[in-house]
Design a protein around this motif. Structure first.
Motif, PDB file in Angstrom:
ATOM      1  N   LYS A   1      -5.509   8.108  -1.234  1.00  0.00           N
ATOM      2  CA  LYS A   1      -6.701   8.091  -0.382  1.00  0.00           C
ATOM      3  C   LYS A   1      -6.976   9.452   0.264  1.00  0.00           C
TER       4      LYS A   1
ATOM      5  N   CYS B   1       0.835  -1.200   0.000  1.00  0.00           N
ATOM      6  CA  CYS B   1       0.000   0.000   0.000  1.00  0.00           C
ATOM      7  C   CYS B   1       0.865   1.243   0.000  1.00  0.00           C
TER       8      CYS B   1
ATOM      9  N   GLN C   1      -3.509  -6.973   8.807  1.00  0.00           N
ATOM     10  CA  GLN C   1      -3.953  -5.581   8.828  1.00  0.00           C
ATOM     11  C   GLN C   1      -4.443  -5.202  10.225  1.00  0.00           C
TER      12      GLN C   1
ATOM     13  N   PHE D   1      -1.124  -1.742   7.587  1.00  0.00           N
ATOM     14  CA  PHE D   1      -0.539  -1.894   6.243  1.00  0.00           C
ATOM     15  C   PHE D   1       0.045  -0.587   5.714  1.00  0.00           C
ATOM     16  N   ARG D   2      -0.022   0.477   6.498  1.00  0.00           N
ATOM     17  CA  ARG D   2       0.328   1.792   5.943  1.00  0.00           C
ATOM     18  C   ARG D   2       1.799   1.835   5.528  1.00  0.00           C
TER      19      ARG D   2
ATOM     20  N   TYR E   1      -3.902   4.866  11.261  1.00  0.00           N
ATOM     21  CA  TYR E   1      -4.445   3.810  12.132  1.00  0.00           C
ATOM     22  C   TYR E   1      -4.207   2.405  11.583  1.00  0.00           C
ATOM     23  N   CYS E   2      -3.566   2.270  10.424  1.00  0.00           N
ATOM     24  CA  CYS E   2      -3.580   0.979   9.722  1.00  0.00           C
ATOM     25  C   CYS E   2      -2.238   0.253   9.767  1.00  0.00           C
TER      26      CYS E   2
ATOM     27  N   ASN F   1      -0.520   4.247   0.708  1.00  0.00           N
ATOM     28  CA  ASN F   1      -1.178   5.268   1.536  1.00  0.00           C
ATOM     29  C   ASN F   1      -0.605   5.294   2.945  1.00  0.00           C
TER      30      ASN F   1
ATOM     31  N   CYS G   1      -2.318   5.835   6.172  1.00  0.00           N
ATOM     32  CA  CYS G   1      -3.491   6.006   7.039  1.00  0.00           C
ATOM     33  C   CYS G   1      -2.978   5.699   8.440  1.00  0.00           C
TER      34      CYS G   1
HETATM   35  S1  SF4 Z   1      -6.394   1.550   5.443  1.00  0.00           S
HETATM   36 FE1  SF4 Z   1      -4.363   0.539   5.266  1.00  0.00          FE
HETATM   37  S2  SF4 Z   1      -4.530  -0.782   3.477  1.00  0.00           S
HETATM   38 FE2  SF4 Z   1      -6.223   0.694   3.370  1.00  0.00          FE
HETATM   39  S3  SF4 Z   1      -5.406   2.396   2.161  1.00  0.00           S
HETATM   40 FE3  SF4 Z   1      -4.970   2.905   4.297  1.00  0.00          FE
HETATM   41  S4  SF4 Z   1      -2.901   2.142   4.692  1.00  0.00           S
HETATM   42 FE4  SF4 Z   1      -3.635   1.158   2.810  1.00  0.00          FE
END
Ligand code: SF4
Length: 462
Positions: free
Chosen positions: A299, A185, A438, A194-195, A191-192, A187, A189
């Protein structure tokens, strides 16, 4: 019982622009663009290309669709850079771009999207959901609310008893599994798990590996799978996702997607490949907080994400899944915005099915603090409020929540649950996976154990 009747009347729509009208409308912005737009030369060049392609309707081909995608990108950049809500002139340009893109791609014109204004129009709450809004108040007795939600769910989601000894209908529960295909990924984010650029082992399944995972899940009894993947344009391409969808369709699976927000052309390809449903959470509808939680990557574009369901439904996707990530913002505020969003989609696409979900953050990467925690009782209340406002919508619950809470909510108003989930790509392999998850799963019951509990509790399990 009047309080539990479905509330509201249809959301008013503006008519779609005629084909010729949209291009003329686009041309009318030429002086304004020359005066105010830093990218005027590029945008006027796009308008010239539109003229050229539309001059000969036989030229409506892949290049026209690419040009339509460019107009769509321009539209969202324009909306992002403008004020919130957009001024009438900004909105008019956005509408002209939407209609011209549709014409270029050979699609029927649809009414201009008004997602942002619908989601932020608080007057709709009292016009359309007075009972649901009243029930959001913590002073409203929870027991009474639970009983109302239970009655509505039974009325809308029951099947005839299959056993002649049973006289009353059985509540219906659909079980599904997420199939994580990629943890790559771009992005950020906050809280994630996978960020980007968190240092986790990342993996994208090959099509052969996807096929193996499908076989495992089919063996476990699933016929509905949710394809989940991060947003990495070079890897999680639309062609890859369409291939995954086709593998599922060939295996007799009904596929839905929870992947990066796609342009209209992307959703058209996915719908043609066989995608039945879209699950896409706005996370929070508060635009300022949205910007704070989504620091980098595609995103970040609030309106592009917000209108994803419009684009998917216009492309032919049947089931529209919405949600907020509880913990990011004042939950009542976000829930109200989400209900307005669902109402707008219900009015605009009456043939589509709505599915509503309230995922709650329990754990997040180090350094992330949950700013607005939500208690179990609040979560139950919020799901019941959604049932009051949308009696026929699916309410969806994931394995993030505990066994006890999932069992309790299943008996009140939930109609779809994931079971035996893994949130890592390849997580259903016999050999396991070393790729990162995740988020952690809390309810670890296998699909067979989940089914057994549901059947003993009197459900018809689909
Ligand atoms: S929530 Fe996680 S997997 Fe989804 S776009 Fe954001 S960083 Fe990527």
């Amino acid at each position: 019982m009047s309080r539990i009747a479905h509330e509201g009347a249809a959301f008013s729509e503006q008519p779609a622009a005629s084909a010729g009208g949209s291009v003329a409308a686009l041309h009318s912005f030429t002086p304004w663009l020359q005066e105010t737009d830093a990218h005027a030369a590029y945008h006027l060049g796009l308008i010239a290309q539109v003229d050229e392609r539309l001059a000969n309707s036989a030229a409506l081909d892949d290049k026209s669709c690419e040009l339509a995608d460019k107009l769509e990108r321009w539209r969202y950049q324009h909306l992002e850079e403008g004020g919130f809500p957009p001024s009438p002139q900004q909105q008019a340009l956005a509408d002209a771009l939407q209609a011209t893109a549709a014409q270029l791609a050979g699609r029927n014109p649809v009414a201009p999207r008004r997602t942002f204004s619908a989601v932020h129009d608080q007057s709709l709450d009292f016009q359309r959901f007075p009972a649901a809004i009243a029930a959001l108040d913590p002073a409203y007795p929870l027991d009474e609310l639970i009983e109302l939600a239970r009655q509505l769910t039974t009325a809308h989601f029951s099947d005839p008893a299959t056993d002649s000894r049973q006289s009353s209908p059985l509540p219906r529960m659909l079980l599904y599994a997420p199939l994580y295909v990629s943890s790559h990924c771009v992005n950020f984010c906050t809280y994630c798990g996978f960020r980007y650029p968190l240092d986790i082992e990342r993996k994208q399944l090959t099509l052969e590996e996807v096929e193996q995972q499908i076989a495992v899940l089919k063996e476990r009894g699933f016929r509905q799978l949710l394809i989940v993947g991060g947003d990495f344009p070079q890897l999680t391409t639309i062609d890859y996702m369409c291939d995954v969808v086709r593998l599922m369709v060939r295996a007799g699976i009904v596929p839905s997607i929870e992947i990066a927000s796609q342009p209209l052309s992307g959703y058209q390809k996915l719908a043609a490949a066989g995608v039945h449903g879209l699950t896409l959470y706005q996370e929070t509808y508060d635009r300022a907080l949205y910007a704070q939680y989504h620091l980098r990557g595609p995103k970040r574009l609030y309106n592009y994400r917000l209108e994803s369901h419009d684009r998917a439904a216009e492309a032919g996707v049947q089931r529209l899944g919405l949600g907020v990530l509880l913990g990011l913002c004042d939950a009542r505020q976000d829930l109200r915005a989400m209900m307005r969003h669902a109402l707008y989609l219900q009015d605009r696409f009456p043939a589509c099915t709505l599915a509503l979900s309230l995922p709650r953050i329990h754990e997040a990467p180090e350094g992330f603090a949950i700013s607005s925690p939500v208690t179990d009782d609040d979560l139950i209340r919020f799901y019941c409020v959604l049932r009051l406002a949308f009696p026929a919508a699916h309410l969806v619950l994931s394995t993030r929540e505990s066994v006890a809470l999932r069992n309790r909510l299943a008996k009140i108003c939930i109609t779809q649950m994931s079971a035996g989930s893994s949130t890592a790509p390849g997580g259903y392999s016999e050999s396991g996976t070393t790729a990162g998850e995740q988020f952690p799963v809390t309810d670890h019951r296998s699909p067979a154990e989940m089914t057994q509990w549901l059947q003993q509790a009197g459900f018809h399990v689909v």
